[in-house]
Design a protein around this motif. Structure first.
Motif, PDB file in Angstrom:
ATOM      1  N   ALA A  98       0.848  -1.188   0.000  1.00  0.00           N
ATOM      2  CA  ALA A  98       0.000   0.000   0.000  1.00  0.00           C
ATOM      3  C   ALA A  98       0.883   1.237   0.000  1.00  0.00           C
ATOM      4  O   ALA A  98       2.014   1.216   0.501  1.00  0.00           O
ATOM      5  CB  ALA A  98      -0.923   0.020   1.223  1.00  0.00           C
ATOM      6  N   THR A 100       0.223   3.994   1.629  1.00  0.00           N
ATOM      7  CA  THR A 100       0.201   4.517   3.000  1.00  0.00           C
ATOM      8  C   THR A 100      -0.513   3.510   3.882  1.00  0.00           C
ATOM      9  O   THR A 100      -1.440   2.833   3.437  1.00  0.00           O
ATOM     10  CB  THR A 100      -0.543   5.859   3.077  1.00  0.00           C
ATOM     11  OG1 THR A 100       0.052   6.782   2.155  1.00  0.00           O
ATOM     12  CG2 THR A 100      -0.468   6.458   4.476  1.00  0.00           C
ATOM     13  N   TYR A 102      -1.793   2.718   8.176  1.00  0.00           N
ATOM     14  CA  TYR A 102      -1.908   3.097   9.588  1.00  0.00           C
ATOM     15  C   TYR A 102      -2.327   1.864  10.366  1.00  0.00           C
ATOM     16  O   TYR A 102      -3.197   1.111   9.923  1.00  0.00           O
ATOM     17  CB  TYR A 102      -2.952   4.195   9.795  1.00  0.00           C
ATOM     18  CG  TYR A 102      -2.668   5.469   9.033  1.00  0.00           C
ATOM     19  CD1 TYR A 102      -1.792   6.429   9.538  1.00  0.00           C
ATOM     20  CD2 TYR A 102      -3.270   5.706   7.799  1.00  0.00           C
ATOM     21  CE1 TYR A 102      -1.524   7.587   8.842  1.00  0.00           C
ATOM     22  CE2 TYR A 102      -3.006   6.866   7.090  1.00  0.00           C
ATOM     23  CZ  TYR A 102      -2.137   7.801   7.614  1.00  0.00           C
ATOM     24  OH  TYR A 102      -1.865   8.948   6.914  1.00  0.00           O
ATOM     25  N   GLU A 111      -5.399   0.158   8.486  1.00  0.00           N
ATOM     26  CA  GLU A 111      -5.999   0.900   7.379  1.00  0.00           C
ATOM     27  C   GLU A 111      -4.940   1.073   6.292  1.00  0.00           C
ATOM     28  O   GLU A 111      -3.900   1.692   6.526  1.00  0.00           O
ATOM     29  CB  GLU A 111      -6.496   2.274   7.839  1.00  0.00           C
ATOM     30  CG  GLU A 111      -7.107   3.079   6.700  1.00  0.00           C
ATOM     31  CD  GLU A 111      -7.534   4.485   7.119  1.00  0.00           C
ATOM     32  OE1 GLU A 111      -8.048   5.216   6.257  1.00  0.00           O
ATOM     33  OE2 GLU A 111      -7.327   4.842   8.301  1.00  0.00           O
ATOM     34  N   ARG A 113      -4.065   2.512   2.467  1.00  0.00           N
ATOM     35  CA  ARG A 113      -4.555   3.529   1.546  1.00  0.00           C
ATOM     36  C   ARG A 113      -3.681   3.594   0.294  1.00  0.00           C
ATOM     37  O   ARG A 113      -2.550   3.143   0.287  1.00  0.00           O
ATOM     38  CB  ARG A 113      -4.549   4.916   2.213  1.00  0.00           C
ATOM     39  CG  ARG A 113      -5.496   5.083   3.379  1.00  0.00           C
ATOM     40  CD  ARG A 113      -5.421   6.512   3.887  1.00  0.00           C
ATOM     41  NE  ARG A 113      -6.273   6.760   5.049  1.00  0.00           N
ATOM     42  CZ  ARG A 113      -6.341   7.923   5.672  1.00  0.00           C
ATOM     43  NH1 ARG A 113      -5.601   8.944   5.250  1.00  0.00           N
ATOM     44  NH2 ARG A 113      -7.145   8.065   6.718  1.00  0.00           N
ATOM     45  N   GLY A 114      -4.242   4.251  -0.728  1.00  0.00           N
ATOM     46  CA  GLY A 114      -3.494   4.445  -1.968  1.00  0.00           C
ATOM     47  C   GLY A 114      -3.663   3.245  -2.876  1.00  0.00           C
ATOM     48  O   GLY A 114      -4.744   2.678  -2.997  1.00  0.00           O
ATOM     49  N   VAL A 116      -3.592  -0.080  -3.015  1.00  0.00           N
ATOM     50  CA  VAL A 116      -3.598  -1.281  -2.183  1.00  0.00           C
ATOM     51  C   VAL A 116      -3.633  -2.505  -3.099  1.00  0.00           C
ATOM     52  O   VAL A 116      -4.528  -2.626  -3.939  1.00  0.00           O
ATOM     53  CB  VAL A 116      -4.806  -1.292  -1.231  1.00  0.00           C
ATOM     54  CG1 VAL A 116      -4.772  -2.545  -0.359  1.00  0.00           C
ATOM     55  CG2 VAL A 116      -4.820  -0.030  -0.377  1.00  0.00           C
ATOM     56  N   SER A 128      -7.544  -1.986  -4.582  1.00  0.00           N
ATOM     57  CA  SER A 128      -8.491  -0.933  -4.202  1.00  0.00           C
ATOM     58  C   SER A 128      -7.685   0.296  -3.792  1.00  0.00           C
ATOM     59  O   SER A 128      -6.446   0.276  -3.779  1.00  0.00           O
ATOM     60  CB  SER A 128      -9.386  -1.397  -3.048  1.00  0.00           C
ATOM     61  OG  SER A 128     -10.364  -0.417  -2.738  1.00  0.00           O
ATOM     62  N   GLU A 129      -8.383   1.365  -3.452  1.00  0.00           N
ATOM     63  CA  GLU A 129      -7.727   2.566  -2.951  1.00  0.00           C
ATOM     64  C   GLU A 129      -7.728   2.614  -1.428  1.00  0.00           C
ATOM     65  O   GLU A 129      -7.063   3.465  -0.836  1.00  0.00           O
ATOM     66  CB  GLU A 129      -8.429   3.820  -3.494  1.00  0.00           C
ATOM     67  CG  GLU A 129      -8.288   3.992  -4.999  1.00  0.00           C
ATOM     68  CD  GLU A 129      -8.969   5.254  -5.495  1.00  0.00           C
ATOM     69  OE1 GLU A 129      -9.586   5.958  -4.669  1.00  0.00           O
ATOM     70  OE2 GLU A 129      -8.879   5.549  -6.696  1.00  0.00           O
ATOM     71  N   GLN A 130      -8.474   1.695  -0.812  1.00  0.00           N
ATOM     72  CA  GLN A 130      -8.527   1.679   0.649  1.00  0.00           C
ATOM     73  C   GLN A 130      -8.996   0.310   1.124  1.00  0.00           C
ATOM     74  O   GLN A 130      -9.871  -0.314   0.515  1.00  0.00           O
ATOM     75  CB  GLN A 130      -9.472   2.763   1.177  1.00  0.00           C
ATOM     76  CG  GLN A 130      -9.456   2.933   2.694  1.00  0.00           C
ATOM     77  CD  GLN A 130     -10.356   4.085   3.139  1.00  0.00           C
ATOM     78  OE1 GLN A 130     -11.509   4.174   2.743  1.00  0.00           O
ATOM     79  NE2 GLN A 130      -9.819   4.973   3.955  1.00  0.00           N
ATOM     80  N   SER A 142     -13.917  -2.778   2.617  1.00  0.00           N
ATOM     81  CA  SER A 142     -13.614  -1.537   1.908  1.00  0.00           C
ATOM     82  C   SER A 142     -14.909  -0.948   1.382  1.00  0.00           C
ATOM     83  O   SER A 142     -15.798  -1.674   0.921  1.00  0.00           O
ATOM     84  CB  SER A 142     -12.654  -1.800   0.743  1.00  0.00           C
ATOM     85  OG  SER A 142     -12.453  -0.616  -0.017  1.00  0.00           O
ATOM     86  N   LYS A 144     -14.578   1.529  -0.871  1.00  0.00           N
ATOM     87  CA  LYS A 144     -14.083   2.122  -2.109  1.00  0.00           C
ATOM     88  C   LYS A 144     -14.208   1.101  -3.243  1.00  0.00           C
ATOM     89  O   LYS A 144     -14.400  -0.090  -3.007  1.00  0.00           O
ATOM     90  CB  LYS A 144     -12.612   2.545  -1.954  1.00  0.00           C
ATOM     91  CG  LYS A 144     -12.361   3.620  -0.915  1.00  0.00           C
ATOM     92  CD  LYS A 144     -12.848   4.982  -1.384  1.00  0.00           C
ATOM     93  CE  LYS A 144     -12.423   6.074  -0.409  1.00  0.00           C
ATOM     94  NZ  LYS A 144     -12.864   7.415  -0.870  1.00  0.00           N
TER      95      LYS A 144
END
Length: 212
Positions: A98, A100, A102, A111, A113-114, A116, A128-130, A142, A144
């Motif tokens: 990913a 990013t 967290y 979590e 992001r970006g 994935v 996906s984006e998240q 998700s 998204k």
């Protein structure tokens, strides 16, 4: 998925403890609860992990930050994260990446992001984006747009939910792509039925009674 991220969580917990132990040797002003400074920042993380003397995992991240002042407290991977799992021949069996990430340690929630991207041992590919991974409920989800490719089908949708091994999943608001052989067979059966019905329809019609 669960085992790979579980290993990561355990390794990071160990590294956090180790970093705190090393930090005792240095003197610095105490960090107040109101401060936003991170407890630890590590750069260039590239770690191989062995199990029973066999290298099984790699963790790569350009920057890893532990911040307990934010609410909720979290581990931060602003510049991306990459996990991969190897087989005995050091071939990649699965990976997670990913842009990013967290990890909310108190909530036990990841979590991503970006961009994935996930590949499982069973050959399932996810993008996906998240994406969230809840360690407590053992679920991935998700909200998204998500793209799932399995060995026999391809699904896209705006809602994704799965067990953490990605063996049982649901994709809603979907567009689906299925095996071409199945589609061809279905189309052929439908055409055969339609042709038969048409032949019966245009065949010789029964004679109508006529009044003398």
């Amino acid at each position: 998925m669960r085992h790979l991220l579980g290993v990561v969580t355990g390794v990071f917990a160990f590294l956090t403890f180790f970093a705190c132990e090393e930090g005792v040797e240095h003197t610095a002003p105490a960090i107040n609860e109101k401060d936003s400074a991170s407890v630890m920042i590590s750069y260039g993380v590239n770690t191989l992990i062995s199990d029973s003397g066999i290298t099984k995992y790699r963790i790569v991240s350009e920057q890893w930050e532990v911040n307990q002042a934010r609410q909720p407290s979290r581990w931060i991977f602003e510049k991306g994260i990459f996990f991969e799992q190897f087989d005995l021949a050091m071939h990649i069996q699965s990976y997670i990446q990913a842009d990013t990430a967290y990890y909310y340690d108190v909530m036990r929630l990841w979590e991503l992001r970006g961009r994935v991207r996930i590949l499982t041992k069973a050959g399932v590919k996810f993008s996906s984006e998240q994406l969230f991974w809840d360690e407590r409920s053992h679920e991935l989800y998700s909200n998204k747009f998500s793209h799932l490719i399995t060995p026999d089908k391809e699904l896209q949708g705006n809602r994704f939910r799965s067990d953490e091994r990605m063996t049982k999943y649901s994709v809603t608001y979907t567009k689906g792509y299925f095996d071409k052989a199945e589609i061809d067979k279905s189309s052929k059966d439908k055409h055969s039925k339609t042709s038969s019905d048409t032949a019966r329809h245009y065949g010789r019609q029964p004679a109508q009674p006529r009044r003398k």
